[in-house]
Design a protein around this motif. Structure first.
Motif, PDB file in Angstrom:
ATOM      1  N   ARG A  56      22.742  38.315  28.633  1.00  0.00           N
ATOM      2  CA  ARG A  56      23.085  39.147  27.844  1.00  0.00           C
ATOM      3  C   ARG A  56      22.956  38.560  26.146  1.00  0.00           C
ATOM      4  O   ARG A  56      22.239  39.199  25.498  1.00  0.00           O
ATOM      5  N   THR A  60      20.420  39.263  23.161  1.00  0.00           N
ATOM      6  CA  THR A  60      20.873  39.557  21.736  1.00  0.00           C
ATOM      7  C   THR A  60      20.086  38.958  20.759  1.00  0.00           C
ATOM      8  O   THR A  60      19.748  39.280  19.733  1.00  0.00           O
ATOM      9  N   VAL A  81      29.187  39.651  23.709  1.00  0.00           N
ATOM     10  CA  VAL A  81      28.588  40.521  24.751  1.00  0.00           C
ATOM     11  C   VAL A  81      28.772  39.628  26.138  1.00  0.00           C
ATOM     12  O   VAL A  81      29.097  40.045  27.164  1.00  0.00           O
ATOM     13  N   GLU A  82      28.904  38.298  25.773  1.00  0.00           N
ATOM     14  CA  GLU A  82      29.020  37.338  27.279  1.00  0.00           C
ATOM     15  C   GLU A  82      30.211  37.405  27.672  1.00  0.00           C
ATOM     16  O   GLU A  82      30.890  37.241  28.596  1.00  0.00           O
ATOM     17  N   HIS A  85      31.119  40.449  29.474  1.00  0.00           N
ATOM     18  CA  HIS A  85      30.599  40.378  30.762  1.00  0.00           C
ATOM     19  C   HIS A  85      31.467  39.396  31.623  1.00  0.00           C
ATOM     20  O   HIS A  85      31.935  39.801  32.713  1.00  0.00           O
ATOM     21  N   ILE A 182      24.135  45.719  28.727  1.00  0.00           N
ATOM     22  CA  ILE A 182      22.714  45.183  28.535  1.00  0.00           C
ATOM     23  C   ILE A 182      22.208  45.817  27.611  1.00  0.00           C
ATOM     24  O   ILE A 182      21.732  45.313  26.598  1.00  0.00           O
ATOM     25  N   SER A 185      23.849  44.812  24.158  1.00  0.00           N
ATOM     26  CA  SER A 185      23.309  43.332  24.038  1.00  0.00           C
ATOM     27  C   SER A 185      22.125  43.211  22.989  1.00  0.00           C
ATOM     28  O   SER A 185      22.161  42.764  21.975  1.00  0.00           O
ATOM     29  N   GLY A 207      17.213  48.442  27.111  1.00  0.00           N
ATOM     30  CA  GLY A 207      18.046  47.810  27.806  1.00  0.00           C
ATOM     31  C   GLY A 207      18.901  48.860  28.859  1.00  0.00           C
ATOM     32  O   GLY A 207      19.311  48.502  29.920  1.00  0.00           O
ATOM     33  N   GLY A 211      18.421  47.548  32.764  1.00  0.00           N
ATOM     34  CA  GLY A 211      19.788  47.358  33.300  1.00  0.00           C
ATOM     35  C   GLY A 211      19.832  47.856  34.703  1.00  0.00           C
ATOM     36  O   GLY A 211      20.471  47.299  35.655  1.00  0.00           O
TER      37      GLY A 211
END
Length: 335
Positions: A56, A60, A81-82, A85, A182, A185, A207, A211
């Motif tokens: 992810r 980005t 985003v990470e 996640h 995703i 991201s 995405g 995904g």
């Protein structure tokens, strides 16, 4: 071909830039999960230290290359985003009773369910703190994504309504639970790199499709590869009664007028008590050899191709090539 992550990068200059920026994201990620409280610090670092593909944040960084990828906001978005996640992984593993994550014991196996859930909440809080610095629009996008993540998990937990097709229900679960983040991201990377709205919309649509394809490919891999490839125990979803595409397709076939003895035999193994390792291995083996795995693979391939087709409006170049290569890689993974 150069690749330090899940996304193939054939262009050496692009690979070098993104590798350097991903290293910065990794540093910021570790700073973001640090806590003065010793337990919170150790538990929060658990999955960060276990590694992972960093798909992810790399997505980005990659879509940001369609604009000004060197902006500070891009790095912050990649961290957001990470973090989001990672937070979902703590929660998912509790709900799925998964013993392993990324080849390491799941957090709930180490500290128990309550600590694992609260650690996930802490990471969501840190993600929210980071995204607040990116402005109201980013907060709105993050909030909408978080809502979809929760809805995906909720709908997976309660299952389809009596009048709802289980396969379509599952695809919507994947869209919310996996594809939403995703897509976000890719969206945040292009957005904070200053790309025009049509470019942001294009990578977001990519995405969403990729995904779902990604998760369907994982459904195949979970049945056809050993735990050293996936980092988790094969058949965990089967043991916990969590639906996957092959299992849903098998149930549909077994309930149909053209059901075969093979269908019924495989379903009997699937519906047996899977708490023992031998029973689980037998169910995994039966499902892995059944035609429903090939049908799942075909769905993953079709979605990956559709995702690549979404990229048509983008200018030709190494970024578009890398996104197409990522779609092709999913096809290869599922094959």
């Amino acid at each position: 071909m150069t690749s330090t992550t899940a996304i193939p990068l054939a262009d050496p200059a692009l690979a070098e830039r993104l590798t350097d920026r991903l290293a910065l994201v990794e540093e910021r990620l570790r700073d973001a999960v640090a806590h003065a409280d010793a337990l919170a610090d150790t538990a929060s670092r658990h999955l960060v230290n276990a590694g992972g593909k960093r798909l992810r944040p790399m997505l980005t960084l990659l879509t940001a290359e369609l604009g000004d990828g060197a902006r500070r906001e891009v790095l912050d978005a990649a961290v957001v985003v990470e973090l989001t996640h990672l937070a979902t992984l703590y929660h998912d593993d509790v709900m799925d009773s998964a013993p392993l994550r990324r080849g390491a014991p799941s957090a709930h196996e180490v500290w128990g369910n309550s600590v694992a859930i609260l650690t996930g909440d802490l990471l969501f809080a840190r993600a929210s703190s980071t995204v607040a610095g990116l402005g109201p629009e980013a907060v709105r996008i993050q909030s909408a994504t978080f809502e979809r993540l929760c809805l995906g998990q909720l709908h997976e937990t309660v299952g389809p309504r009596p009048d709802e097709d289980p396969v379509e229900h599952y695809l919507q679960v994947l869209a919310d639970k996996t594809a939403s983040l995703i897509a976000t991201s890719a969206r945040l990377g292009a957005m904070f790199a200053g790309c025009p709205p049509h470019v942001v919309a294009t990578v977001t649509a990519f995405g969403e499709r990729i995904g779902v394809a990604f998760q369907l490919a994982d459904d195949v891999i979970d049945l056809t590869s050993d735990g050293s490839v996936t980092g988790k125990t094969p058949g965990t979803d089967l043991r916990e009664g969590v639906p996957t595409m092959p299992a849903l397709l098998l149930r549909a076939r077994a309930a149909g007028p053209d059901a075969t003895d093979e269908d019924h035999a495989a379903l009997a193994l699937l519906d047996a008590d899977l708490s023992g390792d031998e029973a689980l291995a037998a169910a995994v083996a039966a499902l892995a050899e059944h035609p429903v795995v090939e049908l799942t693979r075909q769905r993953a391939v079709a979605l990956a191709h559709a995702a690549a087709a979404e990229l048509a409006p983008l200018p030709d170049g190494p970024v578009k090539d890398a996104l197409v290569a990522f779609a092709d890689l999913l096809v290869d993974r599922a094959s």
